[in-house]
Each structure stands twice: as structure tokens, then as C-alpha cells.
Design an enzyme around this catalytic site. Structure first.
Site, PDB file in Angstrom:
ATOM      1  N   ASP A  90     -69.359 -31.080 -73.713  1.00 14.82           N
ATOM      2  CA  ASP A  90     -68.423 -30.621 -72.684  1.00 14.82           C
ATOM      3  C   ASP A  90     -69.143 -29.642 -71.761  1.00 14.82           C
ATOM      4  O   ASP A  90     -69.482 -28.512 -72.154  1.00 14.82           O
ATOM      5  CB  ASP A  90     -67.215 -29.945 -73.348  1.00 14.82           C
ATOM      6  N   THR A  95     -54.544 -38.433 -72.289  1.00 21.72           N
ATOM      7  CA  THR A  95     -54.613 -39.568 -71.354  1.00 21.72           C
ATOM      8  C   THR A  95     -55.987 -39.700 -70.694  1.00 21.72           C
ATOM      9  O   THR A  95     -56.318 -40.744 -70.147  1.00 21.72           O
ATOM     10  CB  THR A  95     -53.575 -39.401 -70.228  1.00 21.72           C
ATOM     11  N   ASP A 141     -67.449 -26.154 -71.104  1.00 23.23           N
ATOM     12  CA  ASP A 141     -67.529 -25.277 -72.278  1.00 23.23           C
ATOM     13  C   ASP A 141     -68.941 -24.745 -72.464  1.00 23.23           C
ATOM     14  O   ASP A 141     -69.124 -23.572 -72.830  1.00 23.23           O
ATOM     15  CB  ASP A 141     -67.103 -26.036 -73.537  1.00 23.23           C
ATOM     16  N   ARG A 150     -59.026 -32.532 -67.118  1.00 21.40           N
ATOM     17  CA  ARG A 150     -58.660 -33.798 -67.774  1.00 21.40           C
ATOM     18  C   ARG A 150     -57.652 -33.535 -68.879  1.00 21.40           C
ATOM     19  O   ARG A 150     -57.831 -32.658 -69.707  1.00 21.40           O
ATOM     20  CB  ARG A 150     -59.897 -34.450 -68.426  1.00 21.40           C
TER      21      ARG A 150
END
Ligand code: PRP
Ligand code: URA
Length: 209
Positions: A200, A108, A203, A104
Site C-alpha cells: 500500500d 468494492t 501507508d 478506494r
């Protein structure tokens, strides 16, 4: 929405609670992702085709049923989807795995493609796309659109945490896809992260926090 399956099982809720916990270590997080994928796989695979197999027991011939593993392909969306693959492989050791790389864009929130590699004959298989997070739905929709462009016609999508917006978008853009989520959260924040979510996923799986 009869193609949307949100799990409601104590084992799933229990493990998701630890997955969400910000104090869960990278090693424990990775193990939980694998365990959840395995538990969910049991249900996700409930309607896959089987073939008749005659097996000699020590006493007689048994008329059995086996899953045709070459009729399935698991496709993790890189990176975070990789964490779910071992759970499926524990149940189906010979299942083939394709990879789609999407990241991603932080501004945006749109996915950008960087990798695609599928086993031969993927177009004849039921493809199970796995990714722990369905946030805006952009990554899942792009992955499935790419696979459709390569001839795949049968899909399931499996995630751990979905957002309501992600489910709505994936159902609208790909109404033929069965969607499985361990749990569903209501909100996306301004950075398009699921709230409360788990942060995340990539991560936390790979220790790149
Ligand atoms: C995360 C996640 C999904 C995607 C979900 O991956 O694993 O692929 O974001 O968001 P969306 O539904 O809004 O598209 P990310 O792009 O951060 O890459 P990573 O797995 O390498 O961390
Ligand atoms: N990707 C993640 O890993 N987590 C989110 O909440 C949204 C996208």
C-alpha cells in the site's frame, strides 16, 4: 498503445527495486518516491512547450528557451500521489498544484471522492496527474473524468507501478491521456492489489501501516 510509456532505464529499475523491498523504511520509501518522480519528470516533460527568452550572460545576449510553468498543473491523487509532488517541484519550483482526494473502498475497490481543489485556469493547462499506483485504474479514470468535467483537455498520467489491467482500462476510458509508468506488473490479487507491486503506497509513504 503508443501513448503508453514504460520506462526502461537502469536508474529507474534500481530505485524501484528498493521501493518494492518490504524492509525499506518509511523515510527511505518517501525519498525513493520523490527521486523516482524527479527522474521520470525529466522524460514526462520532454515535449512541454517552451518560449523564447533572451538572457544576458556576463559576455553577451544568449537566445534561450524556458518552460512556461503556468501552463502546467501537477495534480496528485490523495494521499499517495502527494509523495511524487516534491520530485516535480524540484525541477519546476513555481509549478502550481491541484489536489483530488480519492480513497478506494476496501470491499468494492471503487474510488470514493472526498476532496477537489484546483488552481484558477486549470482548464487551460496541461495537467499531470500523479499517483504511485495504477491498479484497477478506477482512481485514475475517476480523477481524469472529474478534471474533464471541469474543462481540462490536456493530460498526462504518471505512476510508479502500473498493472496491465490498469493500463488497459485507463487507455480504453481515456485514450487521449499519455500514460507513464516506471514499471508494469501483470497481476492484481483478490484485494485488487498489484502483485508483486510494493504493497500500500499511501501507508508506506505516511507510516500508517
Ligand atoms: C491507492 C493508490 C491509488 C489507488 C490505485 O490509493 O494510491 O490512488 O489506490 O488503485 P486503483 O487503480 O484500483 O483505483 P488508496 O485509495 O488506497 O488511498 P491512499 O492513497 O489514501 O492510500
Ligand atoms: N493501492 C496501492 O497502494 N497498492 C496497490 O497495489 C493497489 C492499490
Amino acid at each position: 498503445m503508443d501513448r503508453v510509456h514504460i520506462f526502461d532505464h537502469p536508474m529507474i529499475h534500481h530505485k524501484i527495486s528498493y521501493l518494492r523491498d518490504k524492509t525499506t523504511s518509511t523515510a527511505d520509501f518517501r525519498n525513493l518516491v520523490e527521486e523516482l518522480a524527479l527522474l521520470m519528470a525529466f522524460e514526462v516533460l520532454a515535449d512541454v512547450p517552451t518560449y523564447d527568452a533572451e538572457v544576458e550572460t556576463p559576455l553577451a545576449t544568449a537566445h534561450c528557451r524556458r518552460i512556461a510553468e503556468d501552463g502546467l498543473v501537477i495534480v496528485p491523487i490523495l494521499r499517495a500521489g502527494l509523495g511524487m509532488v516534491p520530485g516535480f517541484q524540484k525541477l519546476l519550483p513555481f509549478v502550481r498544484v491541484g489536489h483530488i482526494g480519492l480513497a478506494r473502498n476496501e470491499e468494492t475497490h471503487e474510488p470514493e471522492a472526498y476532496y477537489y481543489k484546483m488552481p484558477p485556469g486549470v482548464e487551460d493547462a496541461t495537467v499531470i496527474v500523479v499517483d504511485p499506483m495504477l491498479a484497477t485504474g478506477g482512481s485514475a479514470c475517476d480523477a481524469i473524468a472529474t478534471l474533464k468535467a471541469h474543462g481540462v483537455t490536456r493530460f498526462k498520467f504518471v505512476c510508479l507501478i502500473a498493472s496491465e489491467a490498469g493500463i488497459a482500462r485507463l487507455s480504453a476510458e481515456h485514450p487521449d491521456v499519455e500514460i507513464y509508468a516506471a514499471e508494469c506488473d501483470p497481476v492484481l490479487n483478490d484485494d485488487a492489489y498489484i502483485v508483486p507491486g510494493l504493497g500500500d503506497a499511501g501507508d508506506r509513504i505516511f507510516g500508517t501501516l
